[in-house]
Design a protein around this motif. Structure first.
Motif: not given
Length: 372
Positions: A9-12, A62-68, A98-103, A55-60
């Motif tokens: 998907l390469h989000l962001a 944007p936080s908002k993209v992960v949340r959405r 770790e963020r994904i596991e938590r949220d 799923t994401f285009d980079a290792e970091a």
């Protein structure tokens, strides 16, 4: 047993080659693809959705993209989403996972270790998550000895197949016969952005939203149905993508109607969702070139994005065309000088191309109305 297979998907993704509006639209479409995947999985009566990396285009991201992204997955509580890292979001992105596991919502399962993941009482997922962007070894080796009882055995991996290659230019190490060697009912792969069957049991799903002019199959996901363990899967491509990427490489020659040739090659409908890269080659007279450029300028706004490249379109040399620029004076002198410079004799191909481009622009400008 039915499930959906998707990846990449390469989000962001930044889409830096495009203007700001197009960049924003393409990034939004990739996030929207998650919802379209959920809708299609429900319609296809799938039990779960496998995301085979990136799923994401980079290792970091944007936080908002992960949340959405997590919120969208949570909106489909009747579906389980199995997320595995890829090359772009490998396990080296410790903070991300770790963020994904938590949220993450309860219906999201993370495939972060090469261990069997049991889905219900009849499915075993065997993931091979990349530890870094380019592991350099076949991480699917462990699947052969994995114990799964009488469950369906579904492999999940990301990377290039030997003798086929990798979308990202990384070392291709996955065996093409991995599914057969490890007794997998299906091997869901990510990394190659186009849908492709390696064997009847091994598929790249491709990206659900196109992201290049490479001419891959229609962007989408795969609906996989397996009647019983050991049976050959029935794989059905399901279109998902919003945007249609078109590379038009047209070769022209003098005496034809280049405008008609271009018009016939372009899609007649859904132009607002079409991204076009038009590359002109061959040779045309100055008047024909001017008409072609005018047409490109007139239709560009019909499309979401339209890029025309004329660098490789040569001039069919005709002295009469120079009279359309000017019959005398400084303008004609400039035209004659440029026309002379389009002769290859004693000149480099690069110099000739520069002269051709300059003469074409001079002619085009000379044909414009004073108000333009």
């Amino acid at each position: 047993m039915r499930f959906f297979h998707t990846a990449d998907l390469h989000l962001a993704k930044p889409f830096g080659r495009f203007d700001a509006d197009t960049q924003a639209a393409l990034r939004t479409a990739r996030l929207d693809a998650l919802r379209r995947l959920g809708d299609a999985a429900r319609a296809g009566k799938a039990e779960f959705i496998l995301i085979a990396g990136d799923t994401f285009d980079a290792e970091a991201p944007p936080s908002k993209v992960v949340r959405r992204a997590l919120d969208v997955m949570g909106d489909y509580p009747d579906l389980q989403w199995i997320l595995m890292p890829g090359n772009h979001d490998s396990l080296a992105a410790v903070d991300l996972w770790e963020r994904i596991e938590r949220d993450k919502p309860e219906n999201v399962i993370l495939a972060l270790t090469p261990e069997v993941i049991e889905i219900g009482d009849h499915v075993a997922i065997l993931p091979a998550p990349p530890s870094v962007r380019n592991p350099g070894v076949d991480l699917t080796d462990w699947m052969t000895d994995a114990l799964t009882s009488k469950r369906f055995r579904i492999g999940l991996a990301h990377g290039g197949i030997l003798d086929f290659g990798s979308e990202e230019g990384t070392v291709a190490v996955i065996r093409p016969d991995r599914a057969e060697l490890s007794n997998l009912d299906y091997l869901a792969l990510g990394d190659w952005h186009g849908q492709k069957s390696i064997t009847p049991r091994t598929w790249y799903s491709g990206s659900p939203e196109a992201d290049s002019f490479k001419g891959h199959a229609e962007a989408g996901a795969l609906l996989v149905e397996i009647t019983a363990p050991g049976d050959v899967p029935q794989v059905t491509p399901v279109p998902i993508g919003q945007f249609d990427w078109r590379l038009l490489a047209l070769d022209f020659f003098a005496g034809t109607d280049p405008v008609q040739q271009l018009t016939e090659a372009l899609p007649a409908s859904d132009r607002d969702k079409t991204i076009v890269r038009f590359e002109a080659t061959g040779r045309l007279g100055l008047l024909e070139q001017s008409q072609l450029r005018d047409t490109c300028k007139q239709i560009a706004d019909d499309f979401h994005y339209f890029e025309a490249i004329f660098d490789r379109l040569g001039i069919e040399q005709a002295v009469d065309d120079l009279d359309l620029i000017a019959t005398g004076g400084a303008l004609r002198a400039a035209a004659d000088s440029l026309f002379e410079a389009t002769d290859l004799q004693g000149r480099t191909a690069e110099d000739v191309q520069i002269a051709q481009i300059a003469l074409t622009h001079l002619f085009h400008i000379s044909q414009q109305e004073p108000s333009q």
